[in-house]
Structure formats: C-alpha cells, structure tokens
Design an enzyme around this catalytic site. Structure first.
Site, short mmCIF file in Angstrom:
data_model
loop_
_atom_site.label_atom_id
_atom_site.label_comp_id
_atom_site.label_asym_id
_atom_site.label_seq_id
_atom_site.Cartn_x
_atom_site.Cartn_y
_atom_site.Cartn_z
N ASP A 159 -44.21 17.22 -35.51
CA ASP A 159 -43.15 16.20 -35.53
C ASP A 159 -42.14 16.37 -36.66
O ASP A 159 -41.45 15.43 -37.05
CB ASP A 159 -43.78 14.81 -35.64
CG ASP A 159 -44.41 14.37 -34.33
OD1 ASP A 159 -43.74 14.49 -33.29
OD2 ASP A 159 -45.55 13.91 -34.34
N ASP A 201 -42.67 15.12 -25.83
CA ASP A 201 -41.96 14.71 -27.05
C ASP A 201 -41.51 15.92 -27.87
O ASP A 201 -40.52 15.85 -28.60
CB ASP A 201 -42.85 13.85 -27.95
CG ASP A 201 -43.71 12.84 -27.22
OD1 ASP A 201 -44.16 13.12 -26.09
OD2 ASP A 201 -43.97 11.76 -27.79
#
Length: 413
Positions: free
Chosen positions: A118, A177
């Site tokens: 991330d 994502d």
C-alpha cells in the site's frame, strides 16, 4: 487535440450563471460558486479533525462518537496529509499546507516498509503531492524513490504481479486495490529515468487485466497465485459479500486504476478496459439513482439470516468518490456520447456527494468531510463510518473540476 479544446460554457446550476473557460471538450454544468463553497466548507471541517488528531497519529475513522487513530504503518496513513495538501492547493490556505507537511515527518519511516503493497496510498498520496505542490525535490524525492524500491521488492517475475498481503490463507494474494499503487511507480520511473518501475507497473496491470475480471467486466477482489508457477489458484473476496459478487469499491479501484494507466502509457487496451468497467458500473441495475453505490453490487443476493442482511443496503461514499474522480478523467479520453455520458455521471456524483446525507454538516462527523462509507462489512469493520480515503478522492475530484473551471488541465504533474 482532445485535452486542448477550449470550450466557452455557461454554468446553469441556478446559483450565479457563472461564465468560464474550460480546458476540456465538455460543457461544465456545476457552478464555480458551488465547487468553491464545497472546498471552503471542507477546509473548515478538516481543521476540526486536525485539532483532534495527535501529532504522531493519523485519522482512521469516527464511530459511535469517538475518533479512531492509526500509526503510520496503517495502509490509510497517507490519505489525511494528502487531503490537507489538496485542500491547501484548492483554497490557498497556508495553514492546511503546513498541517499537511508537518504530518509527513511521522510518515517518513514507511519509505523502508517492505511488508505492505500500500505504499502508493501511504507515500504517493502524501509525499507525492508534497513534491508536486512545493517543488522541494531535495526533501521529498529521496523518500519517494526509497518507497518505490520498497514497493518494487514485492514484485514477482513469476506471477508478474506485486504481492498484496503477507498474511491470511492465501499463497500469493493480489487484490484489485493494488492497481492504485501503479501510479506511484509510473511517476517514479519518470522522475528517476529508471524503466524498472514502469515495467513492473505495466506487467502488474496486464496480469490483473488477464485474471481479475469476469466476462461482464466486474472484478474479483482477490486472486491467489501459485508463487512457484504463476498459476491462478483461486478467485476470492475478503470485503465483498461473496467470491462471485462485485464489491463496489473494488470496481471503483479498477475503474480508476485502468483510467490512470491509460494516461501514463497511452495503451488503448487500458482505455478499453476502463470503459468496459465504467459501463458495468453505470448500467448496473443495482446502482442507486444518486449513483453513490451500495457497498456491494450484489447486495440483493445476500440471504435472509446472514449476518450482513440487516445492513445489506448501506452506501459506500468512498466508492462514489473514487468513481467521480475517475469518470472525470475517463470522459476526456472517450469520444462522443460515451465521453459525454461519463462526464455527466461524474457531475451527478459530485453534486450528490456534496449534499446531504453524504456531505457532513460543520462540526459533525468528527471533522471528516464525507459520511456513510463501508470498509469491510463481512468482518464488521468500519461499517457506515467516515473514512479518510473517501475524503481524499472526493477532494481530488472537486480539485479536478475546479481546475477545469479555471481553464487548466485536470491532471497536474
């Protein structure tokens, strides 16, 4: 050229009849005073959140009247300073700019974090905006380069993807994502001249395009790969209602990710995929009339008696904000009636997100800007709460529209 056409347009929201020039092929129907008011109200609101946030912590959500904060290693840590910086850019508020820059010192150490995929969210939304806005390459570029190296360390030439998680029951999980982290790699490839970062981004995007999508162009949440052979072992969900359901924010990540990848590469396969995803989302029979999606497009298949049944129709403003920002951009890459349709849908989303019940009244919502997002309903995590990434992409969409009103390019580099 598509993005250089200057359109003289009259804004007809009924507020002020503003006339402006826009660097887009689409007539703009949202009034300048409306956009500026939402930005000013957002800036005022987020200062309340800033006052409540400890210096070394990051806002996570506001639930049952209480704030929840995270440390820098939480995947959302970059969104709050990024939102402060975007709002400072949009409003000229020097206090917000300083608040955003001050928060970065508590995030710096994540440049060396190789335990998460991330880093695009954590570093590019924060330090990336800081570099772009301030031009201070000496302070911010080294951190971004180190972060890109950390992210690249998670790439496997066998699976041709960046590994998402190091936990759970999966052997080599990749979530949709992860498409959102590719902009970070593309930008650092341009900043450094190192093709490795762009090559990884494109390899990941190509593999995801091949394996993550169903025939109707809805996306699975998790693809589990065999790390030894690259073969697909399973197609699953973690945050959707079922493995075969279309988790709303996952569809929005995909829409945004492939729109962005077309911008970066001009590869028409990415544009075509983004358009197909947009068609799936915008023509889905379960998309509400205000276009802010229910948290899963297949919510109506949840059986009575399920632990999710009573909350099955909750909206996810974070998915709506992502969709608004992505559709504004996709509209300029799409021709004729198709591009016009995307742009009008983006305007509708922006207008609706900027109003009740999504846009919080001043002093409410713990200082967060948007209400009614859903993190992960199946595990009862962050259900019907404000979320930092909903605010980030909402402000990004407003800022993109503000730039068009000013006759500027929507995407600033």
């Amino acid at each position: 050229m598509r993005n250089m056409l200057i359109v003289f347009t009259c804004y007809v929201l009924g507020l002020s009849g503003t006339v402006a020039f826009a660097q887009t092929k689409h007539a703009l129907h949202l009034d300048q005073s409306f956009i500026e008011d939402r930005l000013q109200q957002s800036a005022k609101q987020i200062k309340l959140l800033a006052a409540a946030t400890p210096a070394d912590k990051f806002p996570q959500n506001f639930e049952q009247g209480k704030h929840k904060f995270s440390n820098s290693s939480w995947w959302c840590s970059g969104f709050y300073p990024g939102t402060l910086l975007l709002l400072s850019e949009a409003t000229g508020d020097a206090e917000l700019k300083q608040l955003g820059l001050d928060k970065l010192k508590h995030l710096e150490k994540e440049q060396y974090n190789k335990r998460t995929h991330d880093l695009g969210f954590m570093l590019f939304c924060s330090f990336g905006n800081a570099l772009r806005i301030t031009g201070d390459s000496a302070s911010y570029k080294p951190i971004l380069v180190n972060g890109a190296e950390s992210l690249a360390s998670r790439y496997s030439p066998v699976t041709k993807t960046i590994r998402s998680w190091d936990h759970g029951k999966w052997k080599y999980p990749v979530i949709i994502d992860n498409m959102m982290n590719l902009e970070f790699l593309e930008e650092m490839s341009k900043q450094t001249g190192n093709r490795k970062y762009a090559d990884i981004a494109r390899s990941h995007a190509n593999t995801t395009l091949k394996h993550h999508f169903r025939k109707d162009y809805s996306s699975y949440h998790v693809i589990d790969y065999d790390p030894e052979t690259g073969a697909v072992l399973g197609r699953k969900t973690h945050q959707g209602t079922a493995d075969e359901s279309a988790w709303a924010r996952g569809q929005a990540w995909a829409l945004y990710g492939y729109t962005m990848m077309y911008r970066e590469t001009k590869d028409k396969a990415y544009l075509k995929q983004a358009q197909r995803i947009a068609q799936y989302i915008l023509h889905h029979p379960n998309l509400p009339s205000d276009l802010v999606p229910v948290w899963d497009f297949d919510y109506d298949k949840i059986p009575e008696g399920s632990k999710m049944y009573g909350k099955r129709t909750l909206r996810d403003a974070s998915a709506g904000a992502l969709m608004a920002s992505a559709l504004l951009e996709l509209a300029d890459y799409s021709r004729g009636k198709q591009g016009e349709f995307y742009f009008r849908q983006a305007e509708t989303l922006l207008k609706n997100l900027s109003s009740a019940p999504y846009f919080a009244s001043y002093g409410s919502n713990g200082g967060f800007i948007l209400q009614h997002s859903v993190g992960a309903l199946p595990i009862n995590s962050e259900v019907d709460v404000p979320l930092s990434y909903a605010d980030y992409y909402y402000i990004e969409a407003l800022l993109r529209y503000q730039r068009l009103l000013a006759g500027k390019k929507m995407i600033q580099s």
